[in-house]
Every structure is written in C-alpha cells, then in structure tokens.
Design a protein around this motif. Structure first.
Motif, mmCIF file in Angstrom:
data_model
loop_
_atom_site.group_PDB
_atom_site.id
_atom_site.type_symbol
_atom_site.label_atom_id
_atom_site.label_comp_id
_atom_site.label_asym_id
_atom_site.label_seq_id
_atom_site.Cartn_x
_atom_site.Cartn_y
_atom_site.Cartn_z
ATOM 1 N N LYS A 98 33.140 -7.246 77.385
ATOM 2 C CA LYS A 98 34.409 -6.846 77.800
ATOM 3 C C LYS A 98 34.672 -7.441 79.334
ATOM 4 O O LYS A 98 35.949 -7.617 79.498
ATOM 5 N N ARG A 99 33.818 -7.910 79.942
ATOM 6 C CA ARG A 99 33.870 -8.140 81.199
ATOM 7 C C ARG A 99 34.403 -9.767 81.095
ATOM 8 O O ARG A 99 35.258 -10.112 82.210
ATOM 9 N N ARG A 100 33.898 -10.425 80.248
ATOM 10 C CA ARG A 100 34.360 -11.811 79.921
ATOM 11 C C ARG A 100 35.805 -11.862 79.403
ATOM 12 O O ARG A 100 36.646 -12.667 80.148
ATOM 13 N N ILE A 101 36.261 -10.915 78.904
ATOM 14 C CA ILE A 101 37.399 -11.028 78.439
ATOM 15 C C ILE A 101 38.516 -10.801 79.453
ATOM 16 O O ILE A 101 39.446 -11.431 79.586
ATOM 17 N N MET A 102 38.022 -9.685 80.363
ATOM 18 C CA MET A 102 38.957 -9.520 81.644
ATOM 19 C C MET A 102 38.987 -10.603 82.441
ATOM 20 O O MET A 102 39.987 -11.029 82.976
ATOM 21 N N SER B 154 48.090 -0.944 83.874
ATOM 22 C CA SER B 154 49.406 -1.305 83.425
ATOM 23 C C SER B 154 49.331 -1.805 81.974
ATOM 24 O O SER B 154 50.439 -1.595 81.393
ATOM 25 N N GLU B 155 48.325 -2.465 81.449
ATOM 26 C CA GLU B 155 48.682 -3.156 80.401
ATOM 27 C C GLU B 155 47.734 -2.351 79.120
ATOM 28 O O GLU B 155 47.978 -2.629 78.017
ATOM 29 N N PHE C 154 41.720 -3.526 69.386
ATOM 30 C CA PHE C 154 43.227 -3.014 68.791
ATOM 31 C C PHE C 154 43.250 -1.521 69.178
ATOM 32 O O PHE C 154 42.400 -0.852 68.952
ATOM 33 N N ASP C 155 44.262 -1.188 69.983
ATOM 34 C CA ASP C 155 44.542 0.098 70.213
ATOM 35 C C ASP C 155 45.679 0.829 69.284
ATOM 36 O O ASP C 155 46.750 0.595 69.437
ATOM 37 N N MET C 156 45.138 1.488 68.362
ATOM 38 C CA MET C 156 45.895 1.976 67.077
ATOM 39 C C MET C 156 46.848 2.824 67.603
ATOM 40 O O MET C 156 48.011 3.068 67.142
ATOM 41 N N ILE D 172 44.694 -6.143 76.201
ATOM 42 C CA ILE D 172 44.407 -7.174 76.813
ATOM 43 C C ILE D 172 43.431 -7.991 76.147
ATOM 44 O O ILE D 172 43.710 -9.398 76.280
ATOM 45 N N SER D 173 42.743 -7.703 74.968
ATOM 46 C CA SER D 173 42.036 -8.457 74.284
ATOM 47 C C SER D 173 42.886 -9.482 73.478
ATOM 48 O O SER D 173 42.695 -10.706 73.224
ATOM 49 N N GLN D 174 43.816 -8.783 72.974
ATOM 50 C CA GLN D 174 44.836 -9.345 71.968
ATOM 51 C C GLN D 174 45.717 -10.510 72.836
ATOM 52 O O GLN D 174 46.051 -11.473 72.349
ATOM 53 N N GLN D 175 46.124 -10.146 74.062
ATOM 54 C CA GLN D 175 46.875 -10.837 74.814
ATOM 55 C C GLN D 175 45.966 -12.034 75.299
ATOM 56 O O GLN D 175 46.465 -13.376 75.428
#
Length: 241
Positions: free
Chosen positions: A149-153, A79-80, A90-92, A114-117
């Motif tokens: 990445k696991r911690r960010i999620m 979704s995100e 960042f997804d350019m 998701i990282s930015q959010q």
C-alpha cells in the motif's frame, strides 16, 4: 527415406504456435511492468505525453514517500479514498453509491480507488471506455498483489496531475507553493488534494470559492484520517525503521 514434405511444419501448426507465443507475451508484459515499477520510478506516462503534445509542457519530479509530507498522504486518502488501507483495490461501497447517484440523474461521480487511479495513470490511457476499464481492473489486482500500500501511494502521489503539465507532489509543491513536498502544511496539502478530481479546472495556489470550501472539508477529514489511523498502511509510526 524421409519425405521432405513431411519434415516441413504444417502451416496451421505454425500459425497456432505464433498465436500462443503472442498471447504469452501479452500476458507477461503487464506482469513485467508491474514488477519493474515495484522498485523503479515510472517513466512519463501516456497522459503526460498527450499533454506535452497539446502544449502543456512536462514538470515531473520523482520523490520517495519519505520526502513527501504525511499531510499530503492524509489529505489524499481523505479526498480520494477513505478506505484505502482496508480494501484490496476496489471499494464496493463507493462503487454502489456512484452507480446509484448516476442512475438517479445526479452529478456524475466515480467510485475509483487510489489503487485504480494509479493503475490507470501509470499503465493506461485517460479516455474512458470498457476496454480501458477492464484493463484497469486487471492492473489494479496486479499492483495490489505485488506492491505494498505504501508503494501504491508513493507512485500515486508522484504521477497524479495537480495542474496543467505539473505531475507529482514535488513538482506541484515547487511550482505552486515554492517549497519542497516534504514541507507542505496541512492547508497546502488539502488544497492539492482538493483539485485532484479536476486539476485543469481548479487551482490550488489561487483557489476560488469552491476549492477553498472543498479544501477546508478535506483538511478536516485529513485530521480524522490521521487521528483514526486510516493511513497506517502508508505512514510508518514515528521512530520506526
């Protein structure tokens, strides 16, 4: 004999030292915060307290990623942020598409990952503005550098707002579906992910036509995320320690 006046520090030098110390502290605070939250659950965020003041209440229950259904991880990525595992914060491509769409007068859309959010939700305030966006970019770089990445999620799924006053997968699952987040079905997970862009407007438990259609698309895309390994940076293979 020492001149007493010469022994006193010059006011200009003291002022410069104070400014340098203040700048050092301001630079260190974000780093310290990111390091702490790499291992500790974040406390209630600025957004949460704003909602409390507005009368929404606060239902925030931290759960480790092992206690959150993989169905929700796949649905959130679908979704995100479909390229969550491959970008560095960042997804350019998504940003360029959002800018083109907005410039053409289409419905305003964002390109936040998701990282930015996560950076915004945990460390900053919700209102838009160039200062906040600049700080968000800095925090995004920090958490992508320090956290996995696991911690960010894990943090994202715990602090995201799913309904007024309801934050995180566990609180949302209990409140909306009467079950633990670890037992969410693909359909329920898709509904939760479907309301993430506007959790105060849309309802996951009793969705209207728009949410039902969006949730169906998210559920189908989540299957693609799972089958193509697009969530491999988050979900450990079965049998892994």
């Amino acid at each position: 004999m020492t001149d007493p006046a010469a022994a006193k520090p010059k006011p200009q030098r003291s002022w410069r030292r104070a400014v340098l110390i203040a700048l050092a502290v301001l630079c260190l605070l974000p780093i310290i915060g990111v390091l702490l939250h790499a291992v500790l659950p974040p406390p209630p965020t600025i957004l949460m307290w704003q909602r409390v003041v507005a009368g929404d209440g606060l239902d925030y229950r931290w759960r480790g990623l092992n206690d959150i259904s993989p169905n929700l991880v796949n649905a959130a990525i679908a979704s995100e942020d479909a390229r969550f595992c491959s970008h560095e914060g960042f997804d350019m491509e998504a940003i360029e598409k959002a800018l083109d769409n907005n410039a053409e007068g289409g419905r305003i859309r964002g390109g936040s990952t998701i990282s930015q959010q996560t950076a915004k939700n945990v460390f900053l305030w919700p209102q838009r503005g160039w200062i906040r966006k600049g700080l968000e970019a800095g925090y995004t770089v920090l958490i992508e550098t320090v956290w996995s990445k696991r911690r960010i999620m894990e943090v994202y799924l715990n602090v995201a707002e799913f309904a007024p006053g309801v934050y995180g997968a566990e609180a949302a699952s209990r409140r909306l579906f009467g079950k633990s987040a670890r037992n969410l079905s693909p359909r329920e997970a898709a509904r939760l992910a479907a309301v993430l862009p506007a959790p105060r407007r849309y309802k996951a438990a009793s969705p209207g036509p728009y949410v039902r259609r969006r949730a169906a698309r998210v559920q189908a895309a989540a299957g693609t995320v799972r089958n193509q390994g697009l969530s491999a940076c988050v979900l450990r293979p079965r049998g892994a320690a």
